[in-house]
Design an enzyme around this catalytic site. Structure first.
Site, PDB file in Angstrom:
ATOM      1  N   CYS B 145      -6.390 -38.603  -0.941  1.00 64.52           N
ATOM      2  CA  CYS B 145      -7.242 -39.437  -1.800  1.00 64.52           C
ATOM      3  C   CYS B 145      -7.915 -40.532  -0.952  1.00 64.52           C
ATOM      4  O   CYS B 145      -8.519 -40.217   0.071  1.00 64.52           O
ATOM      5  CB  CYS B 145      -6.419 -40.003  -2.946  1.00 64.52           C
ATOM      6  SG  CYS B 145      -7.386 -40.855  -4.180  1.00 64.52           S
ATOM      7  N   ASP B 300     -10.040 -31.200 -10.230  1.00 65.70           N
ATOM      8  CA  ASP B 300      -9.829 -32.613  -9.898  1.00 65.70           C
ATOM      9  C   ASP B 300     -10.939 -33.432 -10.543  1.00 65.70           C
ATOM     10  O   ASP B 300     -12.104 -33.315 -10.174  1.00 65.70           O
ATOM     11  CB  ASP B 300      -9.857 -32.764  -8.365  1.00 65.70           C
ATOM     12  CG  ASP B 300      -9.367 -34.119  -7.903  1.00 65.70           C
ATOM     13  OD1 ASP B 300      -9.439 -35.066  -8.702  1.00 65.70           O
ATOM     14  OD2 ASP B 300      -8.905 -34.212  -6.753  1.00 65.70           O
ATOM     15  N   HIS B 329      -5.894 -33.399  -9.486  1.00 73.62           N
ATOM     16  CA  HIS B 329      -5.703 -34.299  -8.348  1.00 73.62           C
ATOM     17  C   HIS B 329      -4.212 -34.510  -8.015  1.00 73.62           C
ATOM     18  O   HIS B 329      -3.801 -34.387  -6.869  1.00 73.62           O
ATOM     19  CB  HIS B 329      -6.357 -35.636  -8.712  1.00 73.62           C
ATOM     20  CG  HIS B 329      -6.491 -36.594  -7.587  1.00 73.62           C
ATOM     21  ND1 HIS B 329      -7.422 -36.454  -6.602  1.00 73.62           N
ATOM     22  CD2 HIS B 329      -5.808 -37.730  -7.295  1.00 73.62           C
ATOM     23  CE1 HIS B 329      -7.329 -37.464  -5.750  1.00 73.62           C
ATOM     24  NE2 HIS B 329      -6.342 -38.247  -6.153  1.00 73.62           N
TER      25      HIS B 329
END
Lengths: 181, 373
Positions: B145, B300, B329
């Protein structure tokens, strides 16, 4: 306050456009400005924006509503193999909730929603900044450290501690002490 | 007599009612859950940052070591949530020597920390600590991320220190199609300076509010509905509350970093255009020549897969692989399918690009950034 989407068609001069005389004045103006926005909305000042939001959202609502009806129709016309009424109720409920979720997600991706959310957040933040300023002024008057004072102390301490680390890292190793005879 | 008979009868309605009651009781009295249980040592500390070294389970772990650069929001134990869904454990058991950066919780005085401190300063000092400790010149870097955004910048600024680069759901092309966060943070209606002026460091609740809205009913009503449904599934319930703990355990984001991330990332999209500068140095993605593994999740909604995949058009790595998973995600770290399919593949990929035990992982190229500390 001037909307960043274009010139406002509301009051000629916003209360918040002049420099506030004190923190209390800043809070009053921020609140008045937020209230003025809602009043403008109620009066239909943002008619163009509302029409644009409707134009963007209506096809999305129609699309999802139509999909939902298709799915409900398929459920209705499917041979009733299931006798479990609760399973059917559950499927119906889930179908409706997931359709609503998909529709909300799509509407939230429209430019109108982005502008609306941005302006709402901006109003909240400006009111918070003004009210925090007033609180700090009151605390200073009675000689109590404010959040800004403590934050500044934190920054100074962090800077000092970083400096000490840098000095320690740069310091050459101390020569061995001479041994006593 | 008749009443007893009625109570004893397990009609579907009574069963459904029991389910709901059990679920509500669970929500009222959530079970205690352990997270982040894989044994580790803190081998380097600076300000709020801690470098964790997970104790290897093999005598001669693979070289070079792997440094996981976690995101600045939320706690890193999502990568070690429970023993059978732990990314860290999955890598350790396959011989990878795992280090992880835990960014900690920024204090009000950290609000001036920005990209240069995070993407270059802290990461570089953690890399140095690992190089000294493990006796290697290079590390493998895995960024997740926002950690992937930081790892990409670091690898481009110091290519000689990064042997392999693994990017997992990393926001790199912020204008990739499908991103709601990009639309909401448009410069015409969102001012990150105002957010930082109001808050200092940006509170986790403010950030989580935005993430929740990305899937409004999925992140609220529907997940609790599933809990009510599966209240008697012990494994599901444990996992559910571990996730709840993690979701509620957010950390604020340093104010300066937030401003830079929104302005230079979501609003100007500088990184993917090779226009981002960090500490006065331009981040040139063409300097990414190391083996590159890109891991994305097809559903995601926080970082659209294209946002990470679009790096492939800019990096000059010749050894490139993309692994795409069907989930979301967070599912990349904790999903059952990810642990069955993805992590064994990632571990094999790392192993194939390591050096045999006993040999030193030497830098492949020399240059300014490769100069030993």
């Amino acid at each position: 306050m001037t909307s960043r989407r274009g010139p406002r068609r509301g009051p000629e001069k916003s209360a918040a456009s002049e420099e506030p005389r004190s923190s209390a004045d800043a809070v009053r103006r921020a609140m008045a400005d937020a209230a003025a926005r809602w009043m403008d909305a109620a009066r239909g000042v943002y008619r163009e924006e509302a029409v644009r939001a409707f134009e963007e959202s209506a096809p999305i609502v129609a699309k999802h509503w139509s999909t939902l009806l298709d799915r409900l129709w398929a459920m209705y016309t499917e041979p009733p193999a299931r006798k479990d009424l609760q399973a059917v109720q559950r499927e119906l409920h889930l179908t409706m909730v997931t359709s609503l979720n998909a529709m909300m997600k799509e509407i939230m991706g429209t430019p109108s929603f982005g502008a609306f959310a941005g302006e709402s957040v901006e109003s909240y933040l400006k009111a918070k900044i003004a009210s925090d300023g007033l609180m700090e002024e009151m605390l200073r008057a009675i000689r109590i450290p404010t959040r800004t004072d403590i934050d500044d102390l934190h920054v100074s301490l962090n800077g000092l501690s970083r400096k000490v680390d840098q000095l320690l890292a740069a310091k050459p190793p101390a020569p061995a002490a001479p041994r006593e005879a | 007599m008749r009443r007893t008979a009625w109570a004893a009868e397990r009609t579907p309605r009574v069963e459904a009612f029991d389910h709901v009651r059990a679920g509500l009781e669970l929500l009222a009295n959530p079970p205690a859950v352990d997270v982040g249980t894989t044994p580790h040592d803190v081998v380097y500390e600076e300000d709020r940052v801690r470098l964790l070294h997970y104790r290897p389970v093999r005598k001669a772990p693979l070289k070079p070591p792997l440094l996981i650069v976690y995101a600045l929001i939320n706690k890193p134990y999502i990568l070690d949530l429970q023993p059978d869904r732990s990314v860290v454990r999955a890598l350790l058991t396959r011989g990878v020597d795992v280090y992880l950066i835990d960014w900690g919780t920024p204090s009000p005085g950290d609000r001036h920390l920005g990209l240069p401190e995070y993407a270059d300063g802290y990461i570089d000092r953690c890399v140095r600590a690992i190089r000294e400790r493990a006796g290697v010149d290079q590390v493998s870097l895995l960024g997740y991320c926002i950690g992937g955004f930081l790892a990409t910048i670091y690898a481009a600024l110091h290519p000689d220190r990064v042997r392999n680069l693994i990017l997992m759901a990393a926001p790199l092309d912020f204008h990739a199609d499908g991103g709601l966060l990009h639309r909401w943070t448009g410069p015409e209606h969102f001012d990150p300076d105002l957010v930082v002026e109001a808050f200092g460091n940006v509170p986790a609740e403010f950030l989580n509010g935005g993430f929740t809205l990305l899937d409004p009913l999925g992140n609220s009503y529907l997940k609790y509905l599933e809990l009510l449904d599966r209240a008697d599934d012990e494994a599901f319930v444990e996992m559910f509350f571990r996730m709840e703990k993690w979701l509620g355990d957010g950390v604020p984001l340093a104010g300066e970093f937030y401003k830079e991330f929104i302005r230079d990332g979501y609003q100007r999209n500088l990184l993917i255009q090779n226009r981002l500068t960090v500490g006065g140095e331009r981040v040139d993605l063409a300097k990414l020549t190391q083996p590159l593994l890109v891991v994305v999740a097809e559903k995601d909604h926080i970082v659209p897969p294209e946002s990470t995949r679009n790096l492939l058009g800019h990096a000059k790595s010749k050894d490139v692989q993309v692994l795409s998973m069907p989930g979301g995600h967070i599912g990349l770290s904790v999903g059952a399918e990810s642990h069955r399919e993805l992590w064994p593949k990632v571990a094999r990929w790392i192993a194939a690009r390591g050096v045999p035990p006993g040999r030193k992982a030497k830098a492949r190229r020399t240059g300014k950034s490769g100069t030993p500390a």
